[in-house]
Design an enzyme around this catalytic site. Structure first.
Site, PDB file in Angstrom:
ATOM      1  N   LYS A  80       1.228  42.945   6.816  1.00  0.00           N
ATOM      2  CA  LYS A  80       2.664  44.056   7.100  1.00  0.00           C
ATOM      3  C   LYS A  80       3.435  43.708   8.331  1.00  0.00           C
ATOM      4  O   LYS A  80       4.774  44.021   8.109  1.00  0.00           O
ATOM      5  CB  LYS A  80       1.364  45.392   6.765  1.00  0.00           C
ATOM      6  CG  LYS A  80       0.846  45.888   8.308  1.00  0.00           C
ATOM      7  CD  LYS A  80       0.472  47.539   7.768  1.00  0.00           C
ATOM      8  CE  LYS A  80      -0.260  47.370   9.203  1.00  0.00           C
ATOM      9  NZ  LYS A  80       0.655  48.163  10.186  1.00  0.00           N
ATOM     10  N   ASP A  81       2.965  43.024   9.425  1.00  0.00           N
ATOM     11  CA  ASP A  81       4.250  42.568  10.547  1.00  0.00           C
ATOM     12  C   ASP A  81       4.831  41.289  10.263  1.00  0.00           C
ATOM     13  O   ASP A  81       5.714  41.657  11.780  1.00  0.00           O
ATOM     14  CB  ASP A  81       2.881  42.811  11.889  1.00  0.00           C
ATOM     15  CG  ASP A  81       2.217  43.775  12.317  1.00  0.00           C
ATOM     16  OD1 ASP A  81       2.026  44.718  11.634  1.00  0.00           O
ATOM     17  OD2 ASP A  81       0.951  43.324  12.544  1.00  0.00           O
ATOM     18  N   ARG A 125       7.781  54.632   8.113  1.00  0.00           N
ATOM     19  CA  ARG A 125       7.334  55.210   6.798  1.00  0.00           C
ATOM     20  C   ARG A 125       6.455  55.998   6.232  1.00  0.00           C
ATOM     21  O   ARG A 125       6.448  56.716   5.876  1.00  0.00           O
ATOM     22  CB  ARG A 125       6.396  53.857   5.907  1.00  0.00           C
ATOM     23  CG  ARG A 125       6.556  53.731   4.902  1.00  0.00           C
ATOM     24  CD  ARG A 125       5.133  52.765   4.616  1.00  0.00           C
ATOM     25  NE  ARG A 125       3.695  52.692   5.694  1.00  0.00           N
ATOM     26  CZ  ARG A 125       3.377  52.860   5.964  1.00  0.00           C
ATOM     27  NH1 ARG A 125       2.482  54.310   4.433  1.00  0.00           N
ATOM     28  NH2 ARG A 125       1.884  52.662   6.759  1.00  0.00           N
ATOM     29  N   ARG A 126       4.991  55.996   7.940  1.00  0.00           N
ATOM     30  CA  ARG A 126       4.798  57.278   7.931  1.00  0.00           C
ATOM     31  C   ARG A 126       4.801  58.474   7.926  1.00  0.00           C
ATOM     32  O   ARG A 126       4.438  59.766   7.854  1.00  0.00           O
ATOM     33  CB  ARG A 126       2.598  57.338   8.786  1.00  0.00           C
ATOM     34  CG  ARG A 126       1.955  56.220   8.266  1.00  0.00           C
ATOM     35  CD  ARG A 126       1.410  55.152   9.212  1.00  0.00           C
ATOM     36  NE  ARG A 126       0.334  54.338   8.818  1.00  0.00           N
ATOM     37  CZ  ARG A 126       0.092  53.048   9.519  1.00  0.00           C
ATOM     38  NH1 ARG A 126       0.142  53.322  11.039  1.00  0.00           N
ATOM     39  NH2 ARG A 126      -1.065  52.390   8.965  1.00  0.00           N
ATOM     40  N   ARG A 143       1.786  54.748  20.387  1.00  0.00           N
ATOM     41  CA  ARG A 143       2.485  52.777  20.207  1.00  0.00           C
ATOM     42  C   ARG A 143       0.232  52.653  20.457  1.00  0.00           C
ATOM     43  O   ARG A 143      -0.184  53.651  21.357  1.00  0.00           O
ATOM     44  CB  ARG A 143       2.594  52.277  20.956  1.00  0.00           C
ATOM     45  CG  ARG A 143       4.151  52.165  20.091  1.00  0.00           C
ATOM     46  CD  ARG A 143       4.649  52.255  19.243  1.00  0.00           C
ATOM     47  NE  ARG A 143       4.543  50.076  20.029  1.00  0.00           N
ATOM     48  CZ  ARG A 143       4.951  49.879  20.613  1.00  0.00           C
ATOM     49  NH1 ARG A 143       6.003  50.674  20.956  1.00  0.00           N
ATOM     50  NH2 ARG A 143       4.618  48.629  20.714  1.00  0.00           N
ATOM     51  N   VAL A 146      -5.449  49.958  18.227  1.00  0.00           N
ATOM     52  CA  VAL A 146      -6.042  51.181  17.607  1.00  0.00           C
ATOM     53  C   VAL A 146      -7.014  51.872  18.785  1.00  0.00           C
ATOM     54  O   VAL A 146      -7.280  52.877  18.308  1.00  0.00           O
ATOM     55  CB  VAL A 146      -6.676  50.297  16.255  1.00  0.00           C
ATOM     56  CG1 VAL A 146      -5.642  50.235  15.548  1.00  0.00           C
ATOM     57  CG2 VAL A 146      -7.445  49.281  16.733  1.00  0.00           C
ATOM     58  N   ARG A 149      -4.169  53.880  20.673  1.00  0.00           N
ATOM     59  CA  ARG A 149      -4.417  54.928  19.669  1.00  0.00           C
ATOM     60  C   ARG A 149      -5.595  56.231  19.318  1.00  0.00           C
ATOM     61  O   ARG A 149      -5.022  57.257  20.242  1.00  0.00           O
ATOM     62  CB  ARG A 149      -3.664  54.580  18.710  1.00  0.00           C
ATOM     63  CG  ARG A 149      -2.087  53.840  18.228  1.00  0.00           C
ATOM     64  CD  ARG A 149      -1.402  53.526  17.708  1.00  0.00           C
ATOM     65  NE  ARG A 149      -2.448  51.965  16.593  1.00  0.00           N
ATOM     66  CZ  ARG A 149      -2.340  51.907  15.849  1.00  0.00           C
ATOM     67  NH1 ARG A 149      -2.094  52.756  14.914  1.00  0.00           N
ATOM     68  NH2 ARG A 149      -3.213  50.665  15.669  1.00  0.00           N
ATOM     69  N   CYS A 234      10.738  45.435   8.982  1.00  0.00           N
ATOM     70  CA  CYS A 234       9.470  45.879   8.964  1.00  0.00           C
ATOM     71  C   CYS A 234       9.160  47.828   9.471  1.00  0.00           C
ATOM     72  O   CYS A 234       8.297  48.044   9.117  1.00  0.00           O
ATOM     73  CB  CYS A 234       7.896  45.004  10.023  1.00  0.00           C
ATOM     74  SG  CYS A 234       8.088  43.126   9.647  1.00  0.00           S
TER      75      CYS A 234
END
Length: 304
Positions: A80-81, A125-126, A143, A146, A149, A234
């Site tokens: 997806k990146d 998008r989210r 940012r 994971v 975050r 993206c």
């Protein structure tokens, strides 16, 4: 001739997990390899939202350069990146079998859903899809890798943050306090891993081709064709998911305004032997509904 395949990867825990997964799969096939971790500009600059940095492929450019300079032989990416157009001289080598493609909400209790709330995400998008469903909420930028975050969420007064389920599952930090956002359309190719190789490197092309998962490849190529036709980078508020079942491809795609107030969706299916141009046709339907004007507005905002 046999050679040690140099696997380029970002140096986050998730990226290293992905690279090690590819390394293990190659070693099962009898290939020697070594990991070459690098830090991307997307990882280095955590103060700016991705869309403000104005670059597509911000997490892949560093590895592209390393490959062109012959410092690595292959690179492993979260698909997806990856921009829909690869750099000259670099081609797709394999698409690995897709993991969970869902988005999830990690939360501190759900009583805020019908009231005011603060949700964190670094994805337009989210953000757009969340505001479309919960217009009274505030969405703040989030940012980092994971782990970073998750820690930021814990240390904040936010009600929750949105993550890709696959990322948390892969490094085994998915908490109990989450809900599946089954209404949220994921990013094109979310949950899939892409291995890229140099066009002239026949040895590595042959080596990684054995790792390709055809069903995933079909699905993500349709999603990325949809993305490319909409001319969205993206970071654009575009969602797309294709699934293959009983030789039928089911597709759902969306385009939203950044504030979530406008949404265009398309849902179609087609036999798997008739997928030529399918993603593009789905995008055309969105554009004809009013998506063309929306994309023009989006590009104006991004240029400011």
């Amino acid at each position: 001739m046999n050679k040690v395949i140099r696997i380029g990867t970002r140096d986050s825990e998730l990226a290293l997990w992905q690279a090690k997964t590819v390394q293990a799969a190659l070693e099962k096939l009898g290939h020697e390899s070594e990991l070459v971790p690098v830090k991307s500009s997307g990882d280095l600059n955590l103060d700016q939202p991705l869309y403000e940095m104005g670059i597509t492929g911000i997490f892949t450019k560093t590895l592209d350069v390393a490959m062109i300079k012959n410092e690595i032989d292959i690179a492993v990416h979260s698909m997806k990146d990856v921009p829909t157009a690869l750099p000259k001289g670099i081609i797709e080598g394999a698409v690995m079998k897709r993991a969970n493609f869902s988005d999830i909400l990690v939360h501190k209790g759900l009583d805020f859903l019908d009231a005011e709330g603060i949700i964190a995400t670094g994805s337009l998008r989210r953000k757009a899809q969340w505001l479309n469903k919960y217009p009274t909420h505030k969405v703040v930028d989030l940012r980092g890798n994971v782990n970073t975050r998750m820690q930021k969420l814990e240390d904040s007064d936010w009600n929750g943050a949105i993550f890709a389920a696959a990322g948390l599952e892969r490094i085994e930090i998915k908490p109990d306090n989450f809900i599946d956002l089954d209404w949220m359309i994921p990013a094109p190719a979310q949950g899939a891993m892409l291995i890229v190789v140099k066009k002239e490197d026949e040895f590595c092309q042959k080596a990684v081709s054995a790792l390709n998962h055809r069903e995933t490849e079909i699905a993500v190529h349709i999603e990325r064709e949809f993305l490319k036709k909409l001319e969205g980078g993206c970071t654009a508020p575009i969602g797309a998911i294709a699934t293959v079942k009983d030789d039928i491809v089911h597709f759902k795609g969306s385009l939203l305004s950044i504030d979530g107030s406008t949404k265009f969706e398309v849902e179609k299916e087609v036999p798997v032997d008739e997928i030529e141009g399918f993603g593009e046709a789905c995008a055309e339907e969105i554009l004809n509904k009013g998506g063309k004007e929306l994309m023009l507005e989006f590009k104006k905002v991004m240029k400011k």
